[in-house]
Design a protein around this motif. Sequence first.
Motif, short mmCIF file in Angstrom:
data_model
loop_
_atom_site.label_atom_id
_atom_site.label_comp_id
_atom_site.label_asym_id
_atom_site.label_seq_id
_atom_site.Cartn_x
_atom_site.Cartn_y
_atom_site.Cartn_z
N TYR A 1 0.86 -1.19 0.00
CA TYR A 1 0.00 0.00 0.00
C TYR A 1 0.89 1.24 0.00
N GLU A 2 0.75 2.05 -1.04
CA GLU A 2 1.51 3.30 -1.14
C GLU A 2 0.63 4.43 -0.62
N LEU A 3 1.14 5.14 0.37
CA LEU A 3 0.40 6.21 1.02
C LEU A 3 1.10 7.54 0.75
N ALA A 4 0.33 8.57 0.44
CA ALA A 4 0.89 9.88 0.13
C ALA A 4 -0.01 10.97 0.69
N ALA A 5 0.55 12.15 0.87
CA ALA A 5 -0.24 13.28 1.35
C ALA A 5 -1.24 13.69 0.27
N PRO A 6 -2.49 13.96 0.61
CA PRO A 6 -3.50 14.35 -0.39
C PRO A 6 -3.11 15.61 -1.18
N ASP A 7 -2.36 16.52 -0.53
CA ASP A 7 -1.98 17.76 -1.21
C ASP A 7 -0.59 17.67 -1.85
N GLY A 8 0.02 16.48 -1.81
CA GLY A 8 1.31 16.28 -2.46
C GLY A 8 2.51 16.77 -1.68
N ARG A 9 2.31 17.25 -0.47
CA ARG A 9 3.45 17.77 0.29
C ARG A 9 4.36 16.64 0.77
N ASP A 10 5.60 16.97 1.14
CA ASP A 10 6.54 15.99 1.66
C ASP A 10 6.05 15.42 2.98
N LEU A 11 6.37 14.15 3.20
CA LEU A 11 6.00 13.48 4.44
C LEU A 11 7.12 13.61 5.46
N VAL A 12 6.80 13.29 6.70
CA VAL A 12 7.80 13.28 7.77
C VAL A 12 8.88 12.25 7.41
N PRO A 13 10.16 12.61 7.47
CA PRO A 13 11.21 11.66 7.09
C PRO A 13 11.26 10.47 8.04
N PHE A 14 11.84 9.37 7.53
CA PHE A 14 11.99 8.17 8.34
C PHE A 14 13.35 7.55 8.06
N THR A 15 13.74 6.59 8.88
CA THR A 15 14.98 5.86 8.69
C THR A 15 14.68 4.37 8.53
N ALA A 16 15.59 3.66 7.89
CA ALA A 16 15.40 2.24 7.62
C ALA A 16 15.10 1.47 8.91
N GLY A 17 14.07 0.63 8.85
CA GLY A 17 13.64 -0.13 10.02
C GLY A 17 12.45 0.48 10.72
N ALA A 18 12.05 1.69 10.30
CA ALA A 18 10.94 2.39 10.96
C ALA A 18 9.59 1.77 10.59
N HIS A 19 8.58 2.10 11.39
CA HIS A 19 7.23 1.64 11.13
C HIS A 19 6.25 2.78 11.33
N ILE A 20 5.05 2.61 10.82
CA ILE A 20 3.94 3.52 11.11
C ILE A 20 2.79 2.71 11.68
N ASP A 21 1.94 3.36 12.43
CA ASP A 21 0.74 2.72 12.96
C ASP A 21 -0.44 3.14 12.09
N LEU A 22 -1.16 2.15 11.61
CA LEU A 22 -2.35 2.39 10.79
C LEU A 22 -3.57 2.40 11.71
N HIS A 23 -4.28 3.53 11.73
CA HIS A 23 -5.48 3.65 12.55
C HIS A 23 -6.67 3.31 11.67
#
Length: 318
Positions: A23-45
């Motif tokens: 699943y590819e997730l992007a900002a609706p307005d096309g802005r840059d997302l918060v940077p991350f580093t290898a091994g990171a995760h996000i929580d899907l609500h």
Amino acid sequence: MIDDTLELRVKRISYEADRINSYELAAPDGRDLVPFTAGAHIDLHLPNGMIRSYSLVNNQHERHRYVIAVNRELAGRGGSQFVHDNLRVGDIVRVSKPRNNFALCEEAEHSLLIAGGIGITPLLSMARRLDALGRSFELVYAARTRSAAAFLDEIEALRWNGHLRLDFDDERSGQVFDLAAIVRQAPAQAHLYCCGPQPMLQAFETATADRPADRVHVEYFQAKNPPAMTGGFEVKLARSNRTIAVKAGKTILDALLDAGIAANYACSEGVCGTCETRVLDGIPDHRDQFLSGEDQASNKTMMICCSGVKSATLVLDL
């Protein structure tokens, strides 16, 4: 629940392997997302109230998207099935900002990355990073079959000559996957990483028991210990100046949420670290896979989603 989330659009859903979609997730307005580093995760609500953690699989230098992969777990708690059955391209989903509990040591002389099945997700991001840095590494990727191995075409196309070892159950001619031998062959100064099913992680921990703890890195997707739910005690909240009774059949987190206390949480299994809470007094009954043995022994923090209490008093910084 303290709200520190982003609203992102599902831009693309791709088939990656049997029961695995990305699943590819992007900002609706096309802005840059918060940077991350290898091994990171996000929580899907999820809209049904579930919160599930998923590793980011894409390059850490990418700011325009987050990419996760979800394995449809037929015997799971329902989160992955909900994602597969309900998430559609164009949907807006709420996600946490990236957190990294499985960080890559970029200065290591050599890195050994061992992935089992869907465990490839954080390790693929690490391999991309090490390759970009020109570091020495090897990726060992084991799966039941080629058709069950996510991102296999992409991985083989990267042509990490000498850096990639593939292992499939149905191609071993009766031989077993010898994880201990793979670990023994790693240089003494190497950093070792493993993410995969429980039996693989347990075998990895056994095989690396004699290596320095700061060079051994494991990420669990599921709890290996049952949560503490005997109840029958009270928790004092220092900042709220409240005392909460924890009844039988409830975790500390359950009791806090029932009482309307705002508490961060995600996996509810003690593996993601989201609910880590400072302990001001008392001795926790640690049940998590997030804290190191040294951290657990210090009793400075605990995972309130699964851990209990061994002492008569437990005071939390909440």
